[in-house]
Design a protein around this motif. Structure first.
Motif, PDB file in Angstrom:
ATOM      1  N   LYS A   1      -4.594   4.437   6.249  1.00  0.00           N
ATOM      2  CA  LYS A   1      -5.690   4.028   6.465  1.00  0.00           C
ATOM      3  C   LYS A   1      -5.815   2.517   5.903  1.00  0.00           C
ATOM      4  O   LYS A   1      -6.535   1.798   6.447  1.00  0.00           O
ATOM      5  CB  LYS A   1      -6.819   4.872   5.756  1.00  0.00           C
ATOM      6  CG  LYS A   1      -6.926   6.206   6.782  1.00  0.00           C
ATOM      7  CD  LYS A   1      -8.315   7.018   6.050  1.00  0.00           C
ATOM      8  CE  LYS A   1      -8.420   8.201   6.893  1.00  0.00           C
ATOM      9  NZ  LYS A   1      -9.463   8.933   6.156  1.00  0.00           N
ATOM     10  N   ALA A   2      -5.475   2.167   4.807  1.00  0.00           N
ATOM     11  CA  ALA A   2      -5.465   1.044   4.196  1.00  0.00           C
ATOM     12  C   ALA A   2      -4.528  -0.075   5.007  1.00  0.00           C
ATOM     13  O   ALA A   2      -5.189  -1.133   5.092  1.00  0.00           O
ATOM     14  CB  ALA A   2      -4.845   1.076   2.718  1.00  0.00           C
TER      15      ALA A   2
ATOM     16  N   PHE B   1       0.759  -1.153   0.064  1.00  0.00           N
ATOM     17  CA  PHE B   1      -0.030  -0.052   0.019  1.00  0.00           C
ATOM     18  C   PHE B   1       0.967   1.205   0.117  1.00  0.00           C
ATOM     19  O   PHE B   1       0.301   2.248  -0.672  1.00  0.00           O
ATOM     20  CB  PHE B   1      -0.933   0.002   1.156  1.00  0.00           C
ATOM     21  CG  PHE B   1      -2.070  -1.029   1.129  1.00  0.00           C
ATOM     22  CD1 PHE B   1      -2.488  -1.702   0.048  1.00  0.00           C
ATOM     23  CD2 PHE B   1      -2.468  -1.527   2.407  1.00  0.00           C
ATOM     24  CE1 PHE B   1      -3.399  -2.731  -0.136  1.00  0.00           C
ATOM     25  CE2 PHE B   1      -3.357  -2.628   2.301  1.00  0.00           C
ATOM     26  CZ  PHE B   1      -3.922  -3.018   1.126  1.00  0.00           C
TER      27      PHE B   1
ATOM     28  N   ILE C   1      -0.353   3.503  -3.059  1.00  0.00           N
ATOM     29  CA  ILE C   1      -1.254   4.453  -2.951  1.00  0.00           C
ATOM     30  C   ILE C   1      -0.671   5.762  -2.661  1.00  0.00           C
ATOM     31  O   ILE C   1       0.105   6.016  -1.566  1.00  0.00           O
ATOM     32  CB  ILE C   1      -2.269   4.220  -1.737  1.00  0.00           C
ATOM     33  CG1 ILE C   1      -2.877   2.613  -2.035  1.00  0.00           C
ATOM     34  CG2 ILE C   1      -3.098   5.217  -1.499  1.00  0.00           C
ATOM     35  CD1 ILE C   1      -3.475   2.184  -0.761  1.00  0.00           C
TER      36      ILE C   1
ATOM     37  N   GLU D   1     -14.780   4.024   3.892  1.00  0.00           N
ATOM     38  CA  GLU D   1     -13.520   4.929   4.682  1.00  0.00           C
ATOM     39  C   GLU D   1     -12.245   5.110   3.526  1.00  0.00           C
ATOM     40  O   GLU D   1     -11.820   6.210   3.476  1.00  0.00           O
ATOM     41  CB  GLU D   1     -13.094   4.287   5.802  1.00  0.00           C
ATOM     42  CG  GLU D   1     -11.883   4.805   6.692  1.00  0.00           C
ATOM     43  CD  GLU D   1     -12.147   6.264   7.151  1.00  0.00           C
ATOM     44  OE1 GLU D   1     -11.294   6.997   7.695  1.00  0.00           O
ATOM     45  OE2 GLU D   1     -13.469   6.464   7.640  1.00  0.00           O
ATOM     46  N   LEU D   2     -12.000   4.254   2.697  1.00  0.00           N
ATOM     47  CA  LEU D   2     -11.242   4.191   1.695  1.00  0.00           C
ATOM     48  C   LEU D   2     -11.481   4.759   0.403  1.00  0.00           C
ATOM     49  O   LEU D   2     -10.938   5.083  -0.364  1.00  0.00           O
ATOM     50  CB  LEU D   2     -10.732   2.901   1.557  1.00  0.00           C
ATOM     51  CG  LEU D   2      -9.946   2.097   2.723  1.00  0.00           C
ATOM     52  CD1 LEU D   2      -9.330   0.697   2.390  1.00  0.00           C
ATOM     53  CD2 LEU D   2      -8.682   2.969   3.435  1.00  0.00           C
ATOM     54  N   ASN D   3     -12.881   4.928   0.234  1.00  0.00           N
ATOM     55  CA  ASN D   3     -13.570   5.379  -0.902  1.00  0.00           C
ATOM     56  C   ASN D   3     -13.092   4.499  -1.933  1.00  0.00           C
ATOM     57  O   ASN D   3     -12.711   5.008  -2.985  1.00  0.00           O
ATOM     58  CB  ASN D   3     -13.364   6.956  -1.145  1.00  0.00           C
ATOM     59  CG  ASN D   3     -14.131   7.421  -2.331  1.00  0.00           C
ATOM     60  OD1 ASN D   3     -15.419   7.014  -2.473  1.00  0.00           O
ATOM     61  ND2 ASN D   3     -13.522   8.366  -2.953  1.00  0.00           N
TER      62      ASN D   3
ATOM     63  N   ASN E   1     -11.236   6.334  -5.231  1.00  0.00           N
ATOM     64  CA  ASN E   1      -9.855   6.009  -5.281  1.00  0.00           C
ATOM     65  C   ASN E   1      -9.615   4.605  -6.176  1.00  0.00           C
ATOM     66  O   ASN E   1     -10.573   3.883  -6.242  1.00  0.00           O
ATOM     67  CB  ASN E   1      -9.213   5.887  -3.999  1.00  0.00           C
ATOM     68  CG  ASN E   1      -9.275   7.021  -3.005  1.00  0.00           C
ATOM     69  OD1 ASN E   1      -8.831   8.130  -3.604  1.00  0.00           O
ATOM     70  ND2 ASN E   1      -9.677   7.256  -1.988  1.00  0.00           N
TER      71      ASN E   1
ATOM     72  N   ASN F   1     -15.609   0.138   0.143  1.00  0.00           N
ATOM     73  CA  ASN F   1     -15.036   0.521   1.606  1.00  0.00           C
ATOM     74  C   ASN F   1     -15.397   2.145   1.615  1.00  0.00           C
ATOM     75  O   ASN F   1     -14.754   2.803   0.881  1.00  0.00           O
ATOM     76  CB  ASN F   1     -13.643   0.264   1.997  1.00  0.00           C
ATOM     77  CG  ASN F   1     -13.519   0.913   3.497  1.00  0.00           C
ATOM     78  OD1 ASN F   1     -13.199   1.770   3.691  1.00  0.00           O
ATOM     79  ND2 ASN F   1     -13.906  -0.345   4.489  1.00  0.00           N
TER      80      ASN F   1
ATOM     81  N   ILE G   1      -8.785  -1.848  -4.446  1.00  0.00           N
ATOM     82  CA  ILE G   1      -7.647  -2.781  -3.575  1.00  0.00           C
ATOM     83  C   ILE G   1      -7.900  -4.174  -3.856  1.00  0.00           C
ATOM     84  O   ILE G   1      -9.269  -4.505  -3.671  1.00  0.00           O
ATOM     85  CB  ILE G   1      -7.673  -2.130  -2.364  1.00  0.00           C
ATOM     86  CG1 ILE G   1      -7.178  -0.695  -2.061  1.00  0.00           C
ATOM     87  CG2 ILE G   1      -6.927  -3.273  -1.365  1.00  0.00           C
ATOM     88  CD1 ILE G   1      -7.341  -0.047  -0.725  1.00  0.00           C
TER      89      ILE G   1
ATOM     90  N   MET H   1      -4.276   8.205   3.023  1.00  0.00           N
ATOM     91  CA  MET H   1      -4.898   6.930   2.510  1.00  0.00           C
ATOM     92  C   MET H   1      -4.354   5.753   2.527  1.00  0.00           C
ATOM     93  O   MET H   1      -4.820   4.680   3.046  1.00  0.00           O
ATOM     94  CB  MET H   1      -5.259   7.208   1.095  1.00  0.00           C
ATOM     95  CG  MET H   1      -6.748   6.244   0.617  1.00  0.00           C
ATOM     96  SD  MET H   1      -8.002   6.684   1.609  1.00  0.00           S
ATOM     97  CE  MET H   1      -8.434   8.409   1.442  1.00  0.00           C
TER      98      MET H   1
ATOM     99  N   MET I   1      -6.706  -0.791   7.996  1.00  0.00           N
ATOM    100  CA  MET I   1      -7.893  -1.417   7.663  1.00  0.00           C
ATOM    101  C   MET I   1      -8.037  -3.055   7.571  1.00  0.00           C
ATOM    102  O   MET I   1      -8.969  -3.660   8.280  1.00  0.00           O
ATOM    103  CB  MET I   1      -8.445  -0.941   6.409  1.00  0.00           C
ATOM    104  CG  MET I   1      -9.859  -1.482   5.771  1.00  0.00           C
ATOM    105  SD  MET I   1     -11.160  -0.845   7.076  1.00  0.00           S
ATOM    106  CE  MET I   1     -11.028   0.970   6.432  1.00  0.00           C
TER     107      MET I   1
END
Length: 295
Positions: free
Chosen positions: A123-124, A111, A115, A200-202, A239, A198, A242, A120, A127
């Motif tokens: 956050k990933a 990530f 990313i 939160e991750l959009n 985004n 997700n 994933i 972000m 997560m």
């Protein structure tokens, strides 16, 4: 201010606190000698000290960190996150209470490299876990068939049948889009096992289920899914998608080595069931019938 100094005094080899502590512990060590050897003694604590981030953290945040966190590496972690993400005090306290430091980088992933936004990417990382307990899957239904693909369909169907429980196990803010989701490009069809979104991750999160040990070919399979999702399905405001390989076992070091050169955000996690847990842990859990009665 005094507590702040006491907690970070070891960074200053010339301070009276550090030299007094050394002399009290060993009367044969003179103060001048202590000043010379102290940096060596604390090398393991100071070599990773995030000095630039340290001075970016507001004093109130510092108080929360040294008051709530005793482990030095954990303090470094919260200092870095506060500086990088400009965390409000409330968010910092919440992370400390959730022991965020203990869950960092649990799942092998790429990530940070794939990313672009550091927040972000962080956050990933936070997560996903490296292992999930899917105790609603009956292991007796797996491994007694002629085809590995059939076994994987059994796992997939059990997850779909228990999708609420799976989402609660997997994490927060996941919405189920579908299973065997149809993707097509240039006349070639693909059917990824599970597709989520997700909030939160959009971003969409595609999960490929495997009942055996991790293989590098699974990453190539995920790459194809992610490329098609981003080109054909992803909305303009979302985004990049994933991908997660969810398999029975994986060599963490090997996964970290091979995944680093892929340019799509991916990770590899494993799953287990309650029947496969160690005996002492399994005995500590109520059986299904007892749990139903309690509920």
């Amino acid at each position: 201010m005094r507590l702040f100094y006491d907690n970070w005094a070891f960074l200053d080899a010339n301070s009276s606190v550090t030299t007094d502590d050394l002399n009290q512990g060993n009367s044969s060590v003179k103060t001048d000698d202590a000043i010379n050897i102290y940096p060596t003694i604390l090398l393991h604590e100071t070599k990773d000290f995030p000095i630039e981030d340290f001075f970016k953290v507001p004093f109130t945040h510092h108080v929360e960190i040294f008051s709530r966190v005793k482990d030095i590496s954990a303090r470094y972690y919260y200092i870095r996150r506060t500086a990088e993400e400009h965390l409000p005090t409330e968010t910092l306290v919440k992370l400390i209470k959730e022991n965020a430091h203990e869950h960092i980088d649990l799942m092998p992933n790429n990530f940070q490299q794939t990313i672009s936004k550091s927040l972000m990417a962080r956050k990933a990382v936070m997560m996903f876990k490296d292992e999930y307990l899917l105790d609603f899957i009956n292991v007796e239904e797996i491994g007694e068939r002629d085809s590995i693909d059939t076994d994987e369909r059994v796992v997939e169907q059990k997850i779909v049948q228990n999708i609420k429980q799976f989402i609660m196990t997997f994490g927060n803010d996941f919405a189920f889009i579908g299973n065997q989701y149809h993707l097509e490009v240039y006349g070639v069809e693909h059917f990824p096992d599970l597709l989520f979104f997700n909030r939160e991750l959009n971003a969409m999160v595609v999960i490929e289920l495997k009942t055996g040990e991790f293989k590098t070919s699974y990453l190539g399979q995920l790459m194809a899914y992610l490329s098609i999702l981003d080109a054909k399905v992803k909305k303009a405001h979302e985004n990049p998608s994933i991908g997660i390989v969810l398999c029975k076992s994986a060599n963490r070091e090997y996964v970290e080595f091979v995944i680093r050169d892929y340019n799509k955000p991916m990770g590899v996690a494993t799953y287990t069931t309650s029947q496969e847990m160690p005996e002492e842990y399994r005995k500590a859990l109520p059986d299904v019938d007892e749990l139903k009665k309690l509920l």
